[in-house]
Design a protein around this motif. Structure first.
Motif, PDB file in Angstrom:
ATOM      1  N   ALA A   1      29.257  -7.628  16.437  1.00 32.86           N
ATOM      2  CA  ALA A   1      30.123  -7.036  15.228  1.00 32.86           C
ATOM      3  C   ALA A   1      31.311  -7.698  15.297  1.00 32.86           C
ATOM      4  O   ALA A   1      31.948  -8.417  14.320  1.00 32.86           O
TER       5      ALA A   1
ATOM      6  N   TYR B   1      23.851   1.530  15.733  1.00 32.65           N
ATOM      7  CA  TYR B   1      23.639   1.428  14.273  1.00 32.65           C
ATOM      8  C   TYR B   1      22.534   2.397  13.891  1.00 32.65           C
ATOM      9  O   TYR B   1      22.544   3.085  12.870  1.00 32.65           O
TER      10      TYR B   1
ATOM     11  N   THR C   1      28.557  -1.611  10.998  1.00 35.69           N
ATOM     12  CA  THR C   1      29.264  -1.373  12.119  1.00 35.69           C
ATOM     13  C   THR C   1      30.427  -0.124  11.973  1.00 35.69           C
ATOM     14  O   THR C   1      31.134  -0.178  11.092  1.00 35.69           O
TER      15      THR C   1
END
Length: 464
Positions: free
Chosen positions: A53, A191, A237
């Motif tokens: 991320a 996620y 994210t």
């Protein structure tokens, strides 16, 4: 999340001084040995997610945004970065996040998951490895891949071979994920709360992305049809209110480096600002599109004084999630791949599917459905004598450009299409940069770094 993001922030600083030589330190230790440094594989995979991320939302994304004229560097070192005035040392930190923080750790998690008969975590590790390694290949060209974690001085594999290896890796990820066996704890999955099928769809969209990078449009279409099927399946994210879980753009622009990067005189906001004569609708001869809400989502201000929108619920708000791999990208891959294969009806269908979701986000009626006749001479993107296919392709690429504001894929698109959109070049340069520079730490520590070193304007192999 607070402790996790504190770890990643400190970790990213620690790895910023490392080259590939350090990637193999301690690899002789058995990750399955319960004594000493044994780590739960679910904790390992969450760390990989965080590093990935940071990689895609941090330094490289900001640079890609400036180089595609979505943002503008206006203070201190960002003035030079904005005008492509960079040195190899500017890429040390993101390279380390990419290799040590993401690819190496993904391989360690993959090895441990395989030993523990946990194909679900193994598959997720493979997807994350492919995401980071695909970005590496796209931005740098030839990169270490096959020998990472094997050699202290890994070879640089040809870019085309890396892309081919990534397709094999993603196929293996899908096979593991479709078994739906093993344990991926929901609270460790940033996620999808442990959902294997969602991760498999991410793998297919990444396959489609990399086929687009290499110009294999038939395979890109085939993979995209199995990719992310709705916005609810987006890989976004998450961010929150705690300092260490803030949106990275917000943290940079509102806390760490206030005023370094704005969107002053940038091309992207000018393109979609309805208040400007060169705005989206007028520039594209496009009465079927109203970009008012999308402009306000990404930007504030007016021509000459644009800035990123950091307000709550705006793209760069403090708790706004960051899109990594999405339904929008999947549909736009389908649209472009079909158009390039002369399936214009199919391309319109995919583009309209994407636009229907834009209506849900930005207001019903802002994005009316297209017909192929809209792209005839005198129509959308066709003020001259273009074939409908070429006008439609321009529209698709321009839609990708504004969809990918703040995302590295905008820079990948600009290079693979030879800047078909005519994104204005900055400073005294005559063209957009073609790649990122190999980092100084890697040049110093790895004798396999390409020599002579390619400069900023030498295209990578797949873009020549």
């Amino acid at each position: 999340m607070k402790k996790i993001f504190r770890y990643i922030s400190i970790f990213s600083l620690a790895v910023s001084v490392m080259g590939c030589k350090s990637f193999v330190d301690d690899l002789e230790e058995d990750p399955n040995n319960p004594s000493g440094k044994s780590v739960d594989v679910n904790n390992m995979i969450q760390g990989v997610m965080l590093a990935d991320a940071l990689l895609h939302e941090g330094e490289m994304a900001r640079m890609a945004g400036m180089w595609t004229n979505q943002f503008t560097g206006v203070d201190r070192q960002y003035v030079n970065l904005n005008q492509y005035l960079v040195t190899a040392g500017d890429f040390d930190s993101p390279w380390s996040t990419m290799y040590y923080g993401t690819i190496t750790q993904a391989r360690l998690a993959k090895k441990k998951a395989k030993a523990e008969l946990n194909p679900k975590v193994e598959g997720v590790a493979q997807v994350l490895e492919a995401h980071a390694a695909g970005t590496a290949a796209a931005l740098f060209g030839d990169v270490p891949f096959s020998e990472v974690t094997v050699s202290e001085t890994p070879a640089f594999d040809p870019q085309e071979e890396v892309y081919a290896d990534l397709q094999v890796l993603l196929d293996s990820a899908v096979a593991n994920l479709e078994l739906n066996k093993g344990i991926l704890k929901g609270e460790k999955d940033l996620y999808y709360t442990g959902g294997a099928q969602q991760w498999a769809r991410v793998a297919y969209t990444l396959k489609a992305r990399y086929y687009m990078h290499t110009g294999d449009y038939a395979k890109a279409e085939e993979a995209a049809l199995k990719g992310i099927a709705s916005p609810e399946g987006n890989m976004v994210t998450p961010h929150g209110e705690a300092y260490y879980s803030l949106n990275v753009y917000y943290s940079f622009g509102q806390s760490e480096r206030v005023g370094y990067m704005t969107a002053e005189n940038a091309f992207a906001p000018m393109l979609i600002d309805p208040a400007q004569e060169g705005a989206f609708a007028q520039n594209r001869n496009n009465a079927k599109t109203d970009e008012s809400a999308r402009f306000n989502y990404y930007y504030t201000g007016e021509a000459g004084a644009y800035d990123l929108n950091y307000a709550d619920e705006a793209a760069f708000g403090y708790n706004m999630g960051f899109p990594m791999v999405t339904y929008a990208e999947t549909q736009l891959i389908l649209a472009e791949a079909r158009a390039r294969q002369d399936n214009l009806a199919g391309a319109i269908e995919a583009l309209n599917a994407h636009r229907s979701k834009l209506n849900e986000q930005f207001g019903e009626g802002a994005y009316q459905p297209y017909l192929i006749t809209d792209f005839a001479i005198g129509g959308i993107e066709n003020n001259g004598s273009l074939a409908a296919k070429d006008a439609l392709l321009t529209e698709i690429l321009e839609e990708r450009y504004v969809t990918f504001i703040g995302n590295i894929e905008a820079f990948n698109d600009a290079r693979r299409t030879d800047n078909l959109l005519g994104i204005p070049v900055k400073g005294t340069a005559s063209k957009l940069p073609e790649r990122f520079l190999y980092p100084q730490d890697e040049v110093n520590s790895n004798p396999n770094t390409p020599n002579p070193l390619p400069d900023l304007y030498e295209p990578t192999a797949v873009n020549k």
